[in-house]
Design a protein around this motif. Structure first.
Motif, mmCIF file in Angstrom:
data_model
loop_
_atom_site.group_PDB
_atom_site.id
_atom_site.type_symbol
_atom_site.label_atom_id
_atom_site.label_comp_id
_atom_site.label_asym_id
_atom_site.label_seq_id
_atom_site.Cartn_x
_atom_site.Cartn_y
_atom_site.Cartn_z
ATOM 1 N N ALA A 127 2.530 6.592 -3.672
ATOM 2 C CA ALA A 127 1.636 7.043 -2.754
ATOM 3 C C ALA A 127 1.048 5.724 -1.942
ATOM 4 N N THR A 128 0.979 6.015 -0.494
ATOM 5 C CA THR A 128 0.572 4.858 0.123
ATOM 6 C C THR A 128 -0.701 5.267 0.901
ATOM 7 N N SER A 129 -1.807 4.622 1.038
ATOM 8 C CA SER A 129 -3.342 4.961 1.397
ATOM 9 C C SER A 129 -3.229 4.217 2.769
ATOM 10 N N VAL A 130 -3.897 4.745 3.570
ATOM 11 C CA VAL A 130 -4.338 4.010 4.885
ATOM 12 C C VAL A 130 -5.346 4.782 5.272
ATOM 13 N N ASN A 131 -6.739 4.279 5.187
ATOM 14 C CA ASN A 131 -8.019 4.940 6.008
ATOM 15 C C ASN A 131 -8.217 4.206 7.238
ATOM 16 N N PHE A 132 -8.944 4.955 7.909
ATOM 17 C CA PHE A 132 -9.532 4.599 9.244
ATOM 18 C C PHE A 132 -11.033 4.863 9.230
ATOM 19 N N GLY A 146 -0.672 -0.398 10.395
ATOM 20 C CA GLY A 146 0.816 -0.153 9.638
ATOM 21 C C GLY A 146 0.543 0.062 8.453
ATOM 22 N N ALA A 147 1.855 0.933 7.791
ATOM 23 C CA ALA A 147 2.026 1.229 6.476
ATOM 24 C C ALA A 147 3.357 1.020 5.952
ATOM 25 N N ILE A 148 3.411 0.629 4.712
ATOM 26 C CA ILE A 148 4.688 0.294 4.164
ATOM 27 C C ILE A 148 5.093 1.527 3.108
ATOM 28 N N PRO A 195 11.363 5.854 2.616
ATOM 29 C CA PRO A 195 11.188 4.579 2.563
ATOM 30 C C PRO A 195 11.016 3.834 3.808
ATOM 31 N N GLY A 196 10.110 2.979 4.250
ATOM 32 C CA GLY A 196 10.075 1.877 5.304
ATOM 33 C C GLY A 196 8.784 1.799 6.017
#
Length: 106
Positions: free
Chosen positions: A41-46, A33-35, A15-16
């Protein structure tokens, strides 16, 4: 690395706060950035933007003399103007193109 559909995954991250950087040849680098939280589950799309291509040249008369202040336009296949540039004192122009289209030179 991404799979054939552009998906990626990082497993077992603590976690962080994290910074992700996406890059691919011929595209501008993008970061986000992502937390990450425990058991979530954390999603980051580009969406990467293509690097510009450059069309450049020199406009001259039939005797080879530079033509300053000439207008150069780029059209797509539907004759829509995509970009316009003027020539400098030496007849030179340069246009950056960010779209992946077919050009028609008139």
């Amino acid at each position: 690395m991404t799979d054939g559909s552009g998906n990626y995954q990082f497993s077992n991250l603590a976690p962080g706060n994290y910074i992700l950087i996406a890059s691919s040849p011929n595209f501008a680098v993008q970061s986000a950035g992502a937390i990450v939280s425990s058991n979530t589950a954390t999603s980051v799309n580009f969406t990467l933007v293509p690097n510009p291509s450059i069309i450049s040249g020199v406009v001259t008369d039939t005797g080879g003399a530079a033509i300053p202040n000439a207008s150069v336009q780029i059209f797509d296949a539907n004759e829509t103007i995509l970009a316009t540039a003027g020539t400098d004192a030496h007849g030179a122009y340069s246009i950056e193109i960010y779209l992946q289209v077919h050009f028609q030179f008139l």
